[in-house]
Design an enzyme around this catalytic site. Structure first.
Site, PDB file in Angstrom:
ATOM      1  N   ASP A 174       0.791  -1.176  -0.022  1.00  0.00           N
ATOM      2  CA  ASP A 174       0.028  -0.210  -0.141  1.00  0.00           C
ATOM      3  C   ASP A 174       0.783   1.301  -0.020  1.00  0.00           C
ATOM      4  OD1 ASP A 174      -2.523  -1.100  -0.189  1.00  0.00           O
ATOM      5  OD2 ASP A 174      -3.184  -0.714   1.760  1.00  0.00           O
ATOM      6  N   LYS A 215      -3.186   2.764  -2.225  1.00  0.00           N
ATOM      7  CA  LYS A 215      -4.676   3.127  -1.997  1.00  0.00           C
ATOM      8  C   LYS A 215      -4.444   4.610  -0.991  1.00  0.00           C
ATOM      9  CE  LYS A 215      -7.914   0.207  -1.870  1.00  0.00           C
ATOM     10  NZ  LYS A 215      -8.379   0.491  -3.187  1.00  0.00           N
ATOM     11  N   MET A 274      -8.908   9.079   8.448  1.00  0.00           N
ATOM     12  CA  MET A 274      -9.433   9.855   7.145  1.00  0.00           C
ATOM     13  C   MET A 274     -10.536  10.849   7.334  1.00  0.00           C
ATOM     14  SD  MET A 274      -9.717   5.904   5.367  1.00  0.00           S
ATOM     15  CE  MET A 274     -10.442   5.174   6.864  1.00  0.00           C
TER      16      MET A 274
END
Length: 257
Positions: free
Chosen positions: A38, A60, A173
């Site tokens: 990732d 990602k 996030m």
């Protein structure tokens, strides 16, 4: 005759500092023939891989072009069914907002053996690196991990329940939706003066922290220039954040490291 499939390790690569990688993760990486990596995984971790191992970057990261989840799952199954040992390296922990559950279910349905290797999640590491004890017993009886980004935009956390719980909130996030998060918490009755910390690039030499209040969060974040990857910590426990290295920038309290 039964096919001899390989195996997939879903490896938590930790929050960024390569020294925070677990010994079990190092062993899984060293065993792998193929590594799917990732974006948020520190490339220094790959020093533990075999020289002949194939490294496939499957970035990602929110707001950026990335490899589809469906493609990653198909690729893991394909490599494992070809007899390869696969290590899927994920920032933080595979089961904490890391889609590890989806990947494990897909692989098991394909008859592939899966082993999950837990990692230090970025939320805990970010708070600790800033001197924030998220369950400081004078201020919080628990900690709640929540994401500011869901698979379906229409699905939102029960902010009222989260505020009523009176626990430290660690938000993943959440930068892109900071203003919405701020409004939701205020509308749910959280105090405007509630301390908030935003930790960018936690555990890395480039770590920067903004310490502010819920009332000023979105404006101060905009003025600070901080962005992703960042963790947002909300709660009275944030008052105990280290002041060491703090600097003043246009009225904002920023700390380096």
């Amino acid at each position: 005759m039964t096919a001899q499939y390989g195996k997939v390790f879903l490896v938590g690569a930790g929050p960024g500092d390569p020294d925070l990688l677990t010994l079990k993760a190092v062993k899984a990486i060293a065993q792998a023939d193929v590594l799917l990596v990732d974006d948020l995984v520190n490339p220094e971790i790959l020093q533990h891989a075999q020289r002949a191992a194939r490294v496939i970057h499957v970035g990602k990261r929110g707001g950026c072009q990335s490899t589809s989840q469906e493609f990653i799952e198909r690729l893991m199954a394909l490599e494992a069914r070809a007899g390869q040992c696969v290590a899927r390296l994920k920032g933080g922990d595979p089961y904490l907002f890391g889609r590890g559950g989806e990947e494990r279910a897909h692989l098991l349905a394909q008859g592939v053996t899966v082993e999950v290797v837990p990692g230090i999640t970025s939320g805990m590491a970010a708070a600790a690196s800033a001197g924030i004890a998220v369950t400081h017993r004078e201020h919080s009886q628990g900690v709640i991990f929540v994401t500011g980004h869901s698979k379906h935009d229409s699905v939102q956390p029960n902010w009222q329940a989260l505020v009523d719980a009176n626990m430290t909130l660690v938000i993943y996030m959440g930068i892109a939706r900071c203003r919405q998060l701020q409004s939701s918490l205020l509308e749910a009755g959280m105090a405007r003066s509630m301390p908030v910390a935003v930790i960018q690039s936690a555990t890395l030499p480039t770590q920067v922290r903004l310490q502010t209040t819920l009332e000023r969060l979105s404006q101060d974040l905009h003025n600070s220039g901080l962005g992703s990857p960042s963790i947002i910590v909300v709660g009275e426990a944030v008052r105990y954040a280290d002041a060491l290295g703090a600097i003043e920038l246009d009225g904002l309290q920023l700390a380096l490291g």
